[in-house]
Design an enzyme around this catalytic site. Structure first.
Site, mmCIF file in Angstrom:
data_model
loop_
_atom_site.group_PDB
_atom_site.id
_atom_site.type_symbol
_atom_site.label_atom_id
_atom_site.label_comp_id
_atom_site.label_asym_id
_atom_site.label_seq_id
_atom_site.Cartn_x
_atom_site.Cartn_y
_atom_site.Cartn_z
ATOM 1 N N ASN A 146 -1.332 4.749 9.899
ATOM 2 C CA ASN A 146 -1.652 5.412 8.641
ATOM 3 C C ASN A 146 -1.045 6.799 8.549
ATOM 4 O O ASN A 146 -0.787 7.302 7.469
ATOM 5 C CB ASN A 146 -3.170 5.505 8.457
ATOM 6 N N ARG A 185 31.840 8.222 21.950
ATOM 7 C CA ARG A 185 31.561 7.877 20.548
ATOM 8 C C ARG A 185 32.068 6.467 20.237
ATOM 9 O O ARG A 185 32.687 5.809 21.071
ATOM 10 C CB ARG A 185 32.194 8.918 19.638
ATOM 11 N N LYS A 197 6.026 4.048 4.047
ATOM 12 C CA LYS A 197 5.398 3.967 5.373
ATOM 13 C C LYS A 197 5.973 2.841 6.230
ATOM 14 O O LYS A 197 6.316 3.052 7.397
ATOM 15 C CB LYS A 197 3.882 3.775 5.229
ATOM 16 N N ASN A 245 46.161 8.449 34.953
ATOM 17 C CA ASN A 245 45.316 9.618 35.215
ATOM 18 C C ASN A 245 45.570 10.673 34.140
ATOM 19 O O ASN A 245 46.705 11.101 33.937
ATOM 20 C CB ASN A 245 45.625 10.183 36.593
ATOM 21 N N GLY A 252 0.814 -1.219 0.000
ATOM 22 C CA GLY A 252 0.000 0.000 0.000
ATOM 23 C C GLY A 252 0.843 1.263 0.000
ATOM 24 O O GLY A 252 2.022 1.240 0.329
ATOM 25 N N ARG A 267 -0.911 9.136 3.661
ATOM 26 C CA ARG A 267 -1.142 10.041 4.798
ATOM 27 C C ARG A 267 0.098 10.266 5.658
ATOM 28 O O ARG A 267 0.117 11.146 6.510
ATOM 29 C CB ARG A 267 -2.314 9.519 5.648
ATOM 30 N N GLN A 316 3.336 -7.010 -6.225
ATOM 31 C CA GLN A 316 1.917 -6.881 -6.600
ATOM 32 C C GLN A 316 1.837 -6.120 -7.917
ATOM 33 O O GLN A 316 2.603 -5.179 -8.142
ATOM 34 C CB GLN A 316 1.134 -6.133 -5.506
ATOM 35 N N GLY A 359 -6.072 -3.955 -4.143
ATOM 36 C CA GLY A 359 -6.844 -4.580 -3.087
ATOM 37 C C GLY A 359 -6.075 -5.659 -2.346
ATOM 38 O O GLY A 359 -5.108 -6.228 -2.846
HETATM 39 C C1 UD1 Z 1 -8.688 -3.884 5.189
HETATM 40 C C2 UD1 Z 1 -9.860 -4.840 5.251
HETATM 41 C C3 UD1 Z 1 -10.817 -4.378 6.349
HETATM 42 C C4 UD1 Z 1 -10.090 -4.324 7.672
HETATM 43 C C5 UD1 Z 1 -8.869 -3.406 7.555
HETATM 44 C C6 UD1 Z 1 -8.051 -3.470 8.805
HETATM 45 C C7 UD1 Z 1 -10.158 -5.645 2.980
HETATM 46 C C8 UD1 Z 1 -10.946 -5.561 1.731
HETATM 47 N N1 UD1 Z 1 -10.537 -4.851 3.975
HETATM 48 O O1 UD1 Z 1 -9.157 -2.586 4.881
HETATM 49 O O2 UD1 Z 1 -11.901 -5.299 6.431
HETATM 50 O O3 UD1 Z 1 -10.958 -3.838 8.677
HETATM 51 O O4 UD1 Z 1 -8.032 -3.856 6.466
HETATM 52 O O5 UD1 Z 1 -7.042 -2.514 8.737
HETATM 53 O O6 UD1 Z 1 -9.257 -6.459 3.055
HETATM 54 N N2 UD1 Z 1 -2.392 -3.637 0.802
HETATM 55 C C9 UD1 Z 1 -1.607 -4.155 -0.186
HETATM 56 N N3 UD1 Z 1 -2.041 -4.045 -1.473
HETATM 57 C C10 UD1 Z 1 -3.222 -3.447 -1.805
HETATM 58 C C11 UD1 Z 1 -4.002 -2.921 -0.763
HETATM 59 C C12 UD1 Z 1 -3.580 -3.039 0.532
HETATM 60 O O7 UD1 Z 1 -0.541 -4.700 0.056
HETATM 61 O O8 UD1 Z 1 -3.539 -3.393 -2.984
HETATM 62 C C13 UD1 Z 1 -1.917 -3.717 2.189
HETATM 63 C C14 UD1 Z 1 -1.628 -2.353 2.763
HETATM 64 O O9 UD1 Z 1 -0.271 -2.012 2.565
HETATM 65 C C15 UD1 Z 1 -1.977 -2.533 4.220
HETATM 66 C C16 UD1 Z 1 -3.028 -3.599 4.229
HETATM 67 O O10 UD1 Z 1 -2.946 -4.255 2.964
HETATM 68 O O11 UD1 Z 1 -0.867 -3.007 4.960
HETATM 69 C C17 UD1 Z 1 -4.423 -3.035 4.439
HETATM 70 O O12 UD1 Z 1 -4.700 -2.103 3.445
HETATM 71 P P1 UD1 Z 1 -5.720 -0.933 3.695
HETATM 72 O O13 UD1 Z 1 -5.965 -0.259 2.406
HETATM 73 O O14 UD1 Z 1 -5.323 -0.159 4.858
HETATM 74 O O15 UD1 Z 1 -7.004 -1.784 4.161
HETATM 75 P P2 UD1 Z 1 -8.471 -1.681 3.720
HETATM 76 O O16 UD1 Z 1 -8.637 -2.378 2.412
HETATM 77 O O17 UD1 Z 1 -8.981 -0.326 3.871
HETATM 78 CA CA CA Z 2 -5.344 0.562 6.952
#
Ligand code: UD1
Ligand code: CA
Length: 455
Positions: free
Chosen positions: A235, A340, A26, A384, A15, A19, A79, A84
């Site tokens: 986040n 150091r 991150k 010393n 991801g 933010r 990825q 997702g």
């Molecule tokens: C997801 C869950 C949600 C849960 C929440 C907890 C899904 C669809 N939803 O929310 O139910 O309550 O986590 O935090 O799974 N990531 C990837 N690749 C992507 C998207 C995300 O690696 O394409 C990773 C992000 O880096 C992160 C984690 O997955 O570490 C969660 O991603 P984020 O977008 O925060 O979660 P949501 O989909 O909003």
């Molecule tokens: Ca999240």
């Protein structure tokens, strides 16, 4: 009973983390002396998986390089442009053997407080409940943004519905999806292939696997933990600081329970890789960082920062900055000292006020008590070094090393122009600028004789 180790752990870390508003990815931001991803990897490793796969995309090269340093055996999975958590999990499985059997844990790279113990408890519950999927859940004080756990009349998990896809009734549900799961490998793989992107965000949701698996008659259960903060992700930098403080507080509590007195936990910061002996006292304003170890009975603080150093038993370090150094048993450091890299202070030795040392070996019982720069020097036992002594180790081109023998005495305000050797038991008169070696039993006087001019 400990359950079987998982076949694999897949850590999602692709991801963007917009933010954070940072040039640093991150998951490479740090709390407690480790990157967020480093914490996730440590927890994952505690389950003893056959494979550990980390899914990357955003700032891929920086993250991959970090993974190679932290855990060279981890598999880096890329990825693609499909978005997702479902797609991320699919990509994480891609480099693993296609016929992998057993349990696969899925966790996130930005959830730093999650412990190996919690993951092992999740595995155990997964095995005991005979489920194809077990999801880690908790009651969130504010469930906004999280996927909600929808349970059926029997209390089994029927589905996980994303906040943006919730009905008004579902929005009332407080039990949230942490995003951390144990899956049967086959169930995960086959159902991910069936998941589409027809939802409010147009993403491939990992959560959709649950409803599909249930439709096939599989048992889907939830493992609820009360310590929900373990499932919290970072986040932004406010959450980074909040979780960093919680982590530090957990470290101070752990050490207090192990027999360490910490006068003011709120102003004490202890990294996760630090070790501290019993009956150590830590005064306010102390930071123990990196792979620091503190021997039993030592007193540290107030106002001390120690990084990657070893402090001996019964030593006393106050108001000091210490890095990559060793302080011997019963030695004293401070106040206002800067040790150091490469400083080794022997047992019962002393480094006092306004003294800076670097690459300096100071023997047992030797004293460098006041206002000194001691760089690239070896000082023998019991020597010393007078106030205001400077080891002039740098000639503008190269650094040079000096030796000061055992039980020798260097008078105040001396400049030792390296390289110079002062033999065991030799003396150097105060105010000298020493450029030549001094033999045993000699006193070196290297300054102009005093002239008193009348009138
Ligand atoms: C997801 C869950 C949600 C849960 C929440 C907890 C899904 C669809 N939803 O929310 O139910 O309550 O986590 O935090 O799974 N990531 C990837 N690749 C992507 C998207 C995300 O690696 O394409 C990773 C992000 O880096 C992160 C984690 O997955 O570490 C969660 O991603 P984020 O977008 O925060 O979660 P949501 O989909 O909003
Ligand atoms: Ca999240």
């Amino acid at each position: 009973m400990t359950s079987e180790a998982p076949a694999a752990v897949v850590i999602l870390a692709a991801g963007e983390g917009t933010r954070m508003k940072s040039a640093t990815p991150k998951v490479l931001h740090r709390i407690g002396g480790r990157s967020l991803l480093g914490h996730a990897i440590a927890a994952a490793r505690a389950t003893g998986p056959a494979y550990l796969s980390v899914v990357v995309r955003h700032q891929r090269d920086l993250v991959a390089e970090h993974i190679a340093q932290v855990d060279p055996d981890a598999i880096i999975a890329d990825q693609d442009e499909v978005k997702g958590t479902g797609r991320a999990a699919e990509c994480g499985l891609e480099p693993l053997p296609a016929d992998l059997d057993g349990t696969i844990l899925v966790t996130y790279g930005d959830v730093p407080l999650l412990t190996g113990d919690t993951l092992n408890a999740l595995l155990e519950r997964h095995a005991q409940s005979d489920s194809v999927i077990t999801v880690l859940t908790g009651d969130a004080p504010d469930p906004t943004g999280y996927g909600r756990i929808v349970r059926d009349a029997d209390g089994h998990v029927a589905a996980i519905v994303e906040h943006k896809d919730c009905t008004p009734e579902q929005l009332q549900i407080r039990e949230i999806n942490s995003g951390i799961y144990a899956f049967d490998a086959h169930v995960l793989r086959t159902n991910l292939a069936r998941v589409g992107t027809e939802n409010a965000q147009g993403e491939k949701y990992l959560t959709d696997v649950l409803a599909l698996a249930r439709g096939d008659g599989g048992n889907v259960s939830a493992f609820q933990i009360s310590d929900v903060i373990q499932t919290e992700g970072v986040n932004d930098r406010v959450q980074l600081a909040t979780l960093g403080a919680v982590l530090s507080r957990r470290q101070t509590e752990r050490w207090m329970r192990a027999g360490v007195t910490i006068v003011d936990p709120a102003s004490t910061w202890i990294d996760v890789d630090v070790t501290i002996g019993t009956d150590v006292t830590i005064q306010p304003g102390t930071q123990l960082l990196g792979a620091t170890t503190i021997g039993e009975g030592a007193t540290i603080g107030p106002e001390v920062t120690i990084r990657d150093s070893e402090i001996g038993a019964w030593a006393h370090v106050r108001r000091a900055e210490v890095e990559f150094s060793v302080v011997g048993e019963g030695a004293t450091v401070g106040p206002y000292s800067y040790l150091r890299a490469g400083t080794e202070l022997g047992p019962q030795g002393k480094i006092g006020g306004f003294v800076e040392t670097k690459n300096a070996k100071i023997g047992p019982g030797a004293k460098v008590p006041h206002l000194t720069y001691c760089g690239d020097a070896t000082i023998g036992e019991g020597a010393n070094i007078g106030a205001g002594t400077i080891f002039a180790n740098y000639d503008g081109v190269a650094k040079h090393h000096s030796f000061v023998g055992r039980h020798s005495f260097v008078g105040s305000h001396t400049v030792i122009v390296s390289p110079v050797s002062v033999a065991d038991g030799a003396y150097v008169a105060a105010g000298s600028a020493l450029v030549n070696d001094v033999a045993p039993g000699e006193i070196a006087v290297a300054r102009a004789r005093q002239r008193n001019i009348p009138g």
